[in-house]
Design a protein around this motif. Structure first.
Motif, PDB file in Angstrom:
ATOM      1  N   UNK A 260      67.527  75.384  68.514  1.00 14.09           N
ATOM      2  CA  UNK A 260      68.734  76.048  68.039  1.00 14.09           C
ATOM      3  C   UNK A 260      68.355  77.459  67.604  1.00 14.09           C
ATOM      4  N   UNK A 261      69.048  78.489  68.074  1.00 12.05           N
ATOM      5  CA  UNK A 261      68.680  79.864  67.717  1.00 12.05           C
ATOM      6  C   UNK A 261      68.777  80.093  66.210  1.00 12.05           C
ATOM      7  N   UNK A 262      67.883  80.909  65.699  1.00 15.96           N
ATOM      8  CA  UNK A 262      67.829  81.174  64.260  1.00 15.96           C
ATOM      9  C   UNK A 262      68.170  82.632  63.998  1.00 15.96           C
ATOM     10  N   UNK A 263      68.991  82.884  63.020  1.00 16.05           N
ATOM     11  CA  UNK A 263      69.300  84.234  62.575  1.00 16.05           C
ATOM     12  C   UNK A 263      69.115  84.268  61.060  1.00 16.05           C
ATOM     13  N   UNK A 264      69.014  85.461  60.532  1.00 12.53           N
ATOM     14  CA  UNK A 264      68.670  85.611  59.113  1.00 12.53           C
ATOM     15  C   UNK A 264      69.728  85.011  58.188  1.00 12.53           C
ATOM     16  N   UNK A 265      71.015  85.147  58.557  1.00 12.44           N
ATOM     17  CA  UNK A 265      72.060  84.647  57.674  1.00 12.44           C
ATOM     18  C   UNK A 265      72.044  83.124  57.563  1.00 12.44           C
ATOM     19  N   UNK A 266      71.370  82.446  58.516  1.00 11.70           N
ATOM     20  CA  UNK A 266      71.312  80.987  58.476  1.00 11.70           C
ATOM     21  C   UNK A 266      70.464  80.478  57.320  1.00 11.70           C
ATOM     22  N   UNK A 267      69.605  81.322  56.749  1.00 13.21           N
ATOM     23  CA  UNK A 267      68.758  80.874  55.643  1.00 13.21           C
ATOM     24  C   UNK A 267      69.595  80.364  54.478  1.00 13.21           C
ATOM     25  N   UNK A 268      70.622  81.116  54.123  1.00 16.06           N
ATOM     26  CA  UNK A 268      71.490  80.705  53.009  1.00 16.06           C
ATOM     27  C   UNK A 268      72.249  79.431  53.355  1.00 16.06           C
ATOM     28  N   UNK A 269      72.670  79.311  54.614  1.00 20.61           N
ATOM     29  CA  UNK A 269      73.414  78.125  55.035  1.00 20.61           C
ATOM     30  C   UNK A 269      72.526  76.889  54.984  1.00 20.61           C
ATOM     31  N   UNK A 270      71.281  77.022  55.441  1.00 19.69           N
ATOM     32  CA  UNK A 270      70.346  75.896  55.399  1.00 19.69           C
ATOM     33  C   UNK A 270      70.074  75.477  53.959  1.00 19.69           C
ATOM     34  N   UNK A 271      69.895  76.429  53.079  1.00 18.52           N
ATOM     35  CA  UNK A 271      69.667  76.101  51.671  1.00 18.52           C
ATOM     36  C   UNK A 271      70.883  75.408  51.068  1.00 18.52           C
ATOM     37  N   UNK A 272      72.076  75.829  51.485  1.00 11.89           N
ATOM     38  CA  UNK A 272      73.298  75.173  51.017  1.00 11.89           C
ATOM     39  C   UNK A 272      73.352  73.731  51.504  1.00 11.89           C
ATOM     40  N   UNK A 273      72.931  73.497  52.753  1.00 13.04           N
ATOM     41  CA  UNK A 273      72.903  72.137  53.303  1.00 13.04           C
ATOM     42  C   UNK A 273      71.934  71.251  52.522  1.00 13.04           C
ATOM     43  N   UNK A 274      70.752  71.794  52.246  1.00 13.77           N
ATOM     44  CA  UNK A 274      69.750  71.027  51.505  1.00 13.77           C
ATOM     45  C   UNK A 274      70.257  70.696  50.109  1.00 13.77           C
ATOM     46  N   UNK A 275      70.912  71.651  49.473  1.00 11.93           N
ATOM     47  CA  UNK A 275      71.431  71.426  48.121  1.00 11.93           C
ATOM     48  C   UNK A 275      72.511  70.346  48.131  1.00 11.93           C
ATOM     49  N   UNK A 276      73.385  70.362  49.151  1.00 12.96           N
ATOM     50  CA  UNK A 276      74.468  69.381  49.227  1.00 12.96           C
ATOM     51  C   UNK A 276      74.000  68.017  49.723  1.00 12.96           C
ATOM     52  N   UNK A 277      72.770  67.925  50.207  1.00 15.29           N
ATOM     53  CA  UNK A 277      72.217  66.627  50.622  1.00 15.29           C
ATOM     54  C   UNK A 277      71.694  65.837  49.431  1.00 15.29           C
ATOM     55  N   UNK A 278      71.515  66.486  48.286  1.00 13.61           N
ATOM     56  CA  UNK A 278      71.079  65.813  47.048  1.00 13.61           C
ATOM     57  C   UNK A 278      69.753  65.069  47.217  1.00 13.61           C
ATOM     58  N   UNK A 279      68.898  65.535  48.129  1.00  5.68           N
ATOM     59  CA  UNK A 279      67.616  64.880  48.324  1.00  5.68           C
ATOM     60  C   UNK A 279      67.693  63.567  49.048  1.00  5.68           C
ATOM     61  N   UNK A 280      68.807  63.270  49.736  1.00  2.00           N
ATOM     62  CA  UNK A 280      68.977  62.006  50.447  1.00  2.00           C
ATOM     63  C   UNK A 280      68.523  62.143  51.899  1.00  2.00           C
ATOM     64  N   UNK A 281      67.527  61.374  52.344  1.00  2.00           N
ATOM     65  CA  UNK A 281      67.097  61.444  53.750  1.00  2.00           C
ATOM     66  C   UNK A 281      68.220  61.126  54.731  1.00  2.00           C
TER      67      UNK A 281
END
Length: 497
Positions: A260-281
């Protein structure tokens, strides 16, 4: 081939990059390709995006590819246990190694993996088996301990595969491993007709035991039961939510692996995804699968979800993930048939579901969609997963040995669906289809004792879970369910099959 740096790099980011590098090498990439992907992966972390963290690495010498020949046991593990987890919890796996394989006591203490359903403690057990399966020549067995019926079904399936009547001769010379999944006390083992047979294996000096529990309260009761009934000590490993760095590694790895292509603005989106996953695999897996297929929706994730966060995690380790799950399932764009099948399968959670039940469910709805693609789509989206086979490894098993596949819907997902996403009409329809599926499957597989016990487990689970919801299913349907439970109970206790 030598990997060097042009300047001194920070230890923290270097450790993360090397984990990515070795993971891509194991995936079969060359050293150059692995380093390129490792650098791309590290740059997905906003805190490591500066070139000081990733720009110093260079390869010298001959390009190479690791010659990792897949052994027969490794092929069997993937068939019986599911795919290997990338970036496992090495700290807990090391503790299990120290307690089970380096222990000087005989028998070794039982290892209890304790965490809420969102933390997925079973994942630690599978990672341990992948790393050290060669040490258990007596066999590796996985047993659903949520009910006495589930234990009986798994024990009978194990004995059927091994063509044995007892476990008496299985662990005399070699070490064995037994995993008791979804267990809160030893009472289901004692209540099972084959409980004494299983206890004989669990008490053996060469048997290592891993118990997995997702109870909200402290596992003190399980510890006391193990001490009393198995005559051995126990050690509790509390499984916490995934740390943010480890969760980010998993999400980034899936993205880079699928190119999947990566761009700089995706960093914030990925961090948001990780935060909303609450550490659940399980939530991370679902996010990764939706992200690969429809990543554009992730930029709207923080706007669609208003998760309630607490300053500190409560002792029960509860996840406020229902809105997250609802949003992700919506972005999967499931057909009406796929959604109904997901609702029905989630109603059986956490009990393992035999393939024959899944097939019967799909065939019942075959006029609505293409049934052969439904299960594949649900698996690809990580909405439905394979459950471990009763026999993971044993000398009696060979590649190609036929065993019934088992499936499950992650408890975090099923809870969110039934509590938050489904309407009363959805529940009414799902309960009706679930009952008809069980009725049809019981009729078709009544002559196979080991196989039908898996179905009987679902029947009793269905009655205990939904028997009180007469308002949803209606009195007529409830009456039929009671009759089915009574017939199943009578038949399962009989000696003629």
């Amino acid at each position: 081939s030598i990997l060097t740096t042009l300047w001194k790099v920070p230890d923290e980011s270097a450790g993360v990059l090397m984990q990515f590098f070795y993971q891509y090498l194991v995936d079969g990439l060359s050293t150059t390709q692995a380093l390129q992907k490792a650098v791309c992966s590290l740059r997905c972390f906003r805190k490591y995006s500066h070139y000081a963290h990733w720009g110093a690495y260079q390869l010298c010498g001959k390009e190479m590819v690791l010659d990792l020949k897949t052994k027969d046991n490794d092929k069997l593990l993937e068939q019986r246990l599911g795919p290997k987890v990338a970036f496992p919890r090495h700290d807990v796996v090391k503790k299990l190694e120290s307690s089970l394989l380096d222990s000087t006591t005989t028998p070794s203490d039982a290892q209890i993996l304790w965490g809420c359903s969102g933390t997925k403690p079973s994942e630690v057990a599978t990672s341990f088996i992948y790393s050290f399966h060669n040490r258990f020549e007596g066999g590796i067995y996985w047993i659903d301990g949520s009910s006495s019926e589930g234990i009986e079904a798994f024990v009978q399936n194990i004995l059927k595969v091994l063509q044995e009547k007892t476990f008496k001769c299985l662990s005399e010379d070699h070490q064995s491993l037994v995993v008791l999944d979804n267990i809160e006390s030893m009472q289901p083992v004692l209540d099972s007709p084959s409980g004494s047979v299983l206890l004989g294996l669990l008490k053996h000096r060469n048997t290592s035991v891993i118990a997995i529990t997702t109870c909200c309260n402290s596992p003190v009761k399980l510890q006391q039961d193990i001490d009393h009934h198995l005559s051995r000590g126990s050690t509790v490993h509390e499984i916490s939510p995934l740390p943010q760095t480890l969760a980010m590694q998993r999400l980034v790895y899936e993205r880079i692996k699928e190119q999947v292509p990566i761009v700089q603005k995706d960093q914030c989106v990925l961090e948001e995804c990780v935060e909303n996953a609450y550490g659940s695999p399980d939530l991370l897996n679902l996010m990764a699968s939706v992200q690969i297929n429809n990543y554009a929706h992730y930029s709207k994730l923080h706007g669609c979800i208003e998760p309630h966060r607490e300053a500190e995690m409560s002792p029960s380790l509860r996840f406020d993930s229902e809105q997250v799950v609802t949003h992700l399932v919506e972005q999967c764009h499931l057909s009406t048939t796929e959604l109904l099948i997901l609702y029905c399968l989630s109603g059986f959670s956490p009990a393992p579901i035999p393939l024959c039940v899944v097939s019967s469910l799909i065939n019942m709805l075959k006029d609505c969609d293409e049934p052969e693609t439904v299960l594949y789509n649900l698996e690809a989206l990580k909405l439905v997963s394979r459950y471990p086979q009763p026999v993971i490894l044993h000398t009696a098993l060979k590649e190609g040995t036929e065993m019934d596949s088992l499936y499950y819907v992650p408890l975090t997902l099923s809870t969110a669906l039934w509590n938050h996403m489904m309407s009363d009409e959805d529940k009414r329809m799902s309960l009706t289809v679930m009952y008809k599926t069980l009725h049809n499957t019981c009729t078709e597989h009544i002559m196979d004792k080991a196989g039908s016990l898996n179905i009987f487990t679902l029947v009793k689970h269905f009655h205990q879970t939904f028997g009180a919801h007469i308002d949803l299913m209606g009195e007529e349907c409830y009456t039929e369910i009671c009759k089915l439970v009574q017939n199943v109970a009578t038949y399962s206790n009989s000696t003629t099959w």
